[in-house]
Design a protein around this motif. Structure first.
Motif, PDB file in Angstrom:
ATOM      1  N   UNK A 109       2.082  15.555 -13.178  1.00 16.02           N
ATOM      2  CA  UNK A 109       1.193  14.812 -12.782  1.00 16.02           C
ATOM      3  C   UNK A 109       1.383  14.526 -11.310  1.00 16.02           C
ATOM      4  N   UNK A 110       0.157  14.097 -10.571  1.00  8.81           N
ATOM      5  CA  UNK A 110       0.381  13.466  -9.077  1.00  8.81           C
ATOM      6  C   UNK A 110       1.262  12.099  -9.047  1.00  8.81           C
ATOM      7  N   UNK A 111       0.811  11.139 -10.256  1.00  7.00           N
ATOM      8  CA  UNK A 111       1.290  10.014 -10.249  1.00  7.00           C
ATOM      9  C   UNK A 111       2.922  10.115 -10.681  1.00  7.00           C
ATOM     10  N   UNK A 112       3.118  11.032 -11.470  1.00  5.55           N
ATOM     11  CA  UNK A 112       4.406  11.278 -11.754  1.00  5.55           C
ATOM     12  C   UNK A 112       5.162  11.606 -10.708  1.00  5.55           C
ATOM     13  N   UNK A 113       4.714  12.416  -9.882  1.00  2.00           N
ATOM     14  CA  UNK A 113       5.461  12.974  -8.912  1.00  2.00           C
ATOM     15  C   UNK A 113       5.658  11.928  -7.678  1.00  2.00           C
ATOM     16  N   UNK A 114       4.508  11.110  -7.730  1.00  2.00           N
ATOM     17  CA  UNK A 114       4.754   9.921  -6.450  1.00  2.00           C
ATOM     18  C   UNK A 114       5.886   8.993  -6.996  1.00  2.00           C
ATOM     19  N   UNK A 115       5.760   8.551  -8.321  1.00  2.00           N
ATOM     20  CA  UNK A 115       6.696   7.727  -8.925  1.00  2.00           C
ATOM     21  C   UNK A 115       8.043   7.991  -8.701  1.00  2.00           C
ATOM     22  N   UNK A 116       8.324   9.593  -9.164  1.00  2.00           N
ATOM     23  CA  UNK A 116       9.620  10.209  -8.877  1.00  2.00           C
ATOM     24  C   UNK A 116      10.097  10.214  -7.685  1.00  2.00           C
ATOM     25  N   UNK A 117       9.133  10.302  -6.767  1.00  2.00           N
ATOM     26  CA  UNK A 117       9.562  10.263  -5.360  1.00  2.00           C
ATOM     27  C   UNK A 117      10.162   8.902  -4.635  1.00  2.00           C
ATOM     28  N   UNK A 118       9.399   8.044  -5.218  1.00  2.00           N
ATOM     29  CA  UNK A 118       9.691   6.420  -4.910  1.00  2.00           C
ATOM     30  C   UNK A 118      10.922   6.118  -5.460  1.00  2.00           C
ATOM     31  N   UNK A 119      11.136   6.622  -6.783  1.00  2.00           N
ATOM     32  CA  UNK A 119      12.311   6.147  -7.561  1.00  2.00           C
ATOM     33  C   UNK A 119      13.465   6.768  -6.848  1.00  2.00           C
ATOM     34  N   UNK A 120      13.477   8.081  -6.544  1.00  2.00           N
ATOM     35  CA  UNK A 120      14.561   8.870  -5.798  1.00  2.00           C
ATOM     36  C   UNK A 120      14.892   8.114  -4.619  1.00  2.00           C
ATOM     37  N   UNK A 121      13.882   7.697  -3.713  1.00  2.00           N
ATOM     38  CA  UNK A 121      13.906   7.104  -2.411  1.00  2.00           C
ATOM     39  C   UNK A 121      14.388   5.765  -2.552  1.00  2.00           C
ATOM     40  N   UNK A 122      14.313   5.025  -3.661  1.00  2.00           N
ATOM     41  CA  UNK A 122      14.881   3.509  -3.946  1.00  2.00           C
ATOM     42  C   UNK A 122      13.794   2.718  -3.417  1.00  2.00           C
ATOM     43  N   UNK A 123      12.504   2.900  -3.285  1.00  2.00           N
ATOM     44  CA  UNK A 123      11.559   2.091  -2.797  1.00  2.00           C
ATOM     45  C   UNK A 123      10.921   1.385  -3.940  1.00  2.00           C
ATOM     46  N   UNK A 124      11.434   0.264  -4.517  1.00  2.00           N
ATOM     47  CA  UNK A 124      10.982  -0.245  -5.613  1.00  2.00           C
ATOM     48  C   UNK A 124       9.750  -1.085  -5.247  1.00  2.00           C
ATOM     49  N   UNK A 125       9.720  -1.786  -4.070  1.00  2.00           N
ATOM     50  CA  UNK A 125       8.611  -2.414  -3.689  1.00  2.00           C
ATOM     51  C   UNK A 125       7.366  -1.742  -3.556  1.00  2.00           C
ATOM     52  N   UNK A 126       7.640  -0.571  -2.967  1.00  2.00           N
ATOM     53  CA  UNK A 126       6.538   0.387  -2.887  1.00  2.00           C
ATOM     54  C   UNK A 126       5.980   1.092  -4.231  1.00  2.00           C
ATOM     55  N   UNK A 127       6.741   1.284  -5.085  1.00  2.00           N
ATOM     56  CA  UNK A 127       6.550   1.579  -6.268  1.00  2.00           C
ATOM     57  C   UNK A 127       5.607   0.622  -7.061  1.00  2.00           C
ATOM     58  N   UNK A 128       6.064  -0.397  -6.942  1.00  2.00           N
ATOM     59  CA  UNK A 128       5.371  -1.830  -7.564  1.00  2.00           C
ATOM     60  C   UNK A 128       3.988  -1.802  -7.444  1.00  2.00           C
ATOM     61  N   UNK A 129       3.796  -1.788  -5.781  1.00  2.00           N
ATOM     62  CA  UNK A 129       2.547  -1.790  -5.292  1.00  2.00           C
ATOM     63  C   UNK A 129       1.826  -0.482  -5.608  1.00  2.00           C
ATOM     64  N   UNK A 130       2.475   0.610  -5.842  1.00  2.00           N
ATOM     65  CA  UNK A 130       1.591   1.838  -5.995  1.00  2.00           C
ATOM     66  C   UNK A 130       0.901   1.609  -7.545  1.00  2.00           C
TER      67      UNK A 130
END
Length: 632
Positions: A109-130
């Motif tokens: 899924x698109x949202x899982x892909x984005x989440x996995x990408x943000x987790x891999x890049x350690x972008x926790x704030x962006x992940x929360x906002x997303x």
């Protein structure tokens, strides 16, 4: 082959999705989103165990040595890629033959892909906002799952290709470094190979040159062999004639002296009381004879090359006995062989505190004397083993010993360069000879008892007079240390052995060497006569024992008791048995008549000395194990 397919763990609805803020988890209602089943997929992949997966080819050794063409880096990389391609083809063909289970792949899924990408890049704030924005839009129904619910396969495939490309680039770099290192090693080995090839070729050429040179030398020497044999035979004949003429000369000289003595006595009686011209002529005749004797003495001194005062006349000098050729001991024995069954160990005596180097047997009594590195000598009763007497006086190890023919005196020699005369009646040392410059190895009494022969490391053999207590003759001829000197019984002949690998026969009266025995290739340790005096036995440091014919000065028997050293040899009085002391802890018995060798395992260390008594009843042996052993 065991396989596992994807299974539906549980259906997860939109209401089960949670978001997390900084304080506490918040439940988000996603009821307007169509229910979509979620799956957790497990995959087990087991490698195919096929013996044909890898193929190993044996590389001939000649390719590394005979191929002079250098492989470039591109060629090496190309070879590595070809090998990988072949292995992949083999793996694919092997795996194609094995049936596999089918796997169902669920698009991401698109949202899982984005989440996995943000987790891999350690972008926790962006992940929360997303999370917040995504769920707000989902709750408002502004996101259509059929348009953006799943990620297209091409993106995931591109990402996998990018990752694989990075891996391949790293593998290429690693292979390139390995290939460069292998190329350097290959070049280094080629240089070493070329160096060793040149060295081998040079050695081979030198060897061929030496072989050719040796062949030329052999062919050249072969032309001189007949001449050498002829000259040697002439020399041996001349020496024999010389000895015969010398004996005849001595016989005629003795007869002439007897005639002169009888004539002078007659003239003296006839002219007694007269003072006329006849008496004056007799006195002149006596003076001429004395001058002639003095001139002969000076000539002997010049021939022997002696520079000391040993040839100066002394009124106390002993006269040499005449060589009658009669040995009274020869009539005691029958010509019977000596049997092994009659020679057994009768007594073992712990004699000294150090290695025992030599021993001597009393000429008439069952008594033996031993000398040792502990600087002492001890006298023992045979075969009881009781100590009778002990003597000390040398300042270094004692190397040799011999009894006076009367049995009342004894001589010892030592590493302190001295020879001591011991008198049993006085129980002390009565005289010490000190003319040798280096350690003395052996001493031996003349059968008349007035002379002693000694052998020393200073390359000389000396003859000592016990009446005038001085050195009568210095015999120089050996080129190295002299290990033994022995006087033939009832004769004036001395036999010596040396480190220079030769034996020599000396005339004790003149100090001249009469014969030289050449045949050993190692240093000689000892040489001895048999009772008849017609055979000599010698031994060397490699265990070679030789029997020599005194009349022809040639070796008649060669025995190899090696590789250990043969330290001493002794004849049985019958002359049928020869015994040798060996460093391999054994005594070698050799029956000359039957040519039979019988080793006796005796000592616990090197055997240094063996000796038969004059009656042939027993034998003694000594060794580095500090024991004296009696064999009967």
């Amino acid at each position: 082959m065991a396989t596992m397919t994807a299974t539906n763990v549980r259906d997860v609805g939109p209401k089960d999705i949670q978001t997390f803020n900084n304080n506490a988890p918040t439940r988000i209602d996603l009821g307007n989103i169509a229910d979509v089943p979620y799956y957790v997929e497990k995959r087990y992949v087991r490698a195919v165990d096929n013996g044909d997966e890898f193929q190993y080819e044996e590389v001939p050794v000649e390719e590394f040595y005979d191929d002079d063409k250098e492989d470039t880096l591109d060629a090496l990389i190309r070879n590595v890629k070809d090998q990988q391609r072949e292995s992949q083809v083999v793996t694919t063909s092997a795996s194609a033959t094995v049936p596999r289970g089918s796997l169902t792949t669920q698009p991401e899924a698109v949202d899982d892909f984005v989440r996995n990408f943000l987790v891999r890049m350690s972008m926790k704030k962006t992940m929360q906002q997303f999370q917040i924005e995504w769920h707000n839009l989902s709750s408002a129904g502004r996101i259509k799952t059929n348009e953006c619910g799943y990620l297209p396969d091409v993106v995931k495939h591109n990402e996998e290709l990018s990752e694989k490309m990075r891996l391949l680039e790293s593998e290429v770099d690693r292979y390139r470094k390995s290939a460069e290192k292998a190329r350097e090693e290959f070049v280094k080995m080629k240089k070493e190979r070329d160096y060793h090839r040149q060295h081998h070729n040079r050695i081979a050429q030198e060897k061929n040159n030496l072989v050719t040179f040796v062949k030329r030398l052999k062919s050249h020497l072969s032309t001189f062999e007949p001449q050498l044999d002829e000259l040697k035979s002439k020399y041996d004949g001349a020496m024999r004639e010389k000895m015969v003429y010398k004996l005849e000369k001595e016989k005629l000289q003795n007869e002439l002296n007897a005639l002169k003595l009888g004539s002078s006595t007659t003239l003296q009686n006839s002219t007694e009381g007269e003072s006329g011209p006849t008496q004056i002529k007799l006195r002149e005749l006596r003076l001429k004879e004395e001058k002639k004797k003095q001139a002969m003495t000076n000539e002997q001194r010049r021939l022997t090359g002696s520079t000391d005062s040993t040839h100066e006349s002394n009124p106390r000098d002993s006269d040499f006995p005449m060589d009658t050729g009669n040995n009274p001991y020869l009539n005691r024995f029958a010509e019977d062989a000596f049997h092994r069954s009659t020679l057994t160990l009768a007594k073992e005596i712990e004699a000294h505190d150090g290695p025992i180097s030599c021993a001597a047997i009393h000429p008439r009594k069952h008594v033996a004397v031993t000398v040792s590195d502990d600087r002492s000598w001890k006298m023992w009763a045979i075969p009881e083993g009781d100590m009778i007497m002990k003597g000390e006086g040398h300042s270094d190890w004692v190397s040799g010993i011999d009894f006076h023919p009367s049995g009342n005196k004894m001589a010892t020699c030592s590493g302190d360069t001295t020879i001591k005369i011991w008198d049993f009646s006085q129980k002390k040392c009565v005289h010490t000879f000190t003319n040798h410059l280096l350690p003395v190895w052996s001493v031996n009494f003349h059968s008349c008892g007035d002379f002693i022969a000694s052998a020393s490391q200073d390359k000389t053999v000396r003859l000592w007079d016990l009446n005038s207590l001085r050195c009568r003759t210095v015999m120089r001829g050996h080129q190295d240390s002299v290990h033994s000197a022995e006087l033939l019984m009832f004769s004036n002949i001395i036999l010596s052995s040396s480190v220079d690998k030769t034996l020599m026969l000396w005339d004790a009266r003149t100090g001249l060497a009469e014969h030289t025995f050449i045949g050993h290739v190692n240093p000689c340790n000892q040489a001895t006569f048999n009772l008849r005096g017609d055979t000599v036995a010698s031994c060397d440091s490699k265990g070679i024992v030789k029997l020599w014919d005194v009349r022809t000065v040639k070796s008649i028997v060669t025995l190899d008791f090696g590789p250990y050293s043969a330290n001493s040899v002794s004849f049985h009085p019958t002359g049928q048995l020869l015994t040798a002391a060996s460093s391999d802890r054994t005594i070698k018995l050799y029956n000359i008549a039957s040519e039979q060798l019988i080793p006796l395992s005796s000592h616990h260390d090197e055997v240094q000395y063996v000796k038969f008594d004059l009656k042939g009843q027993y034998m003694i042996s000594t060794g580095r194990d500090r024991t004296l052993r009696v064999w009967s």
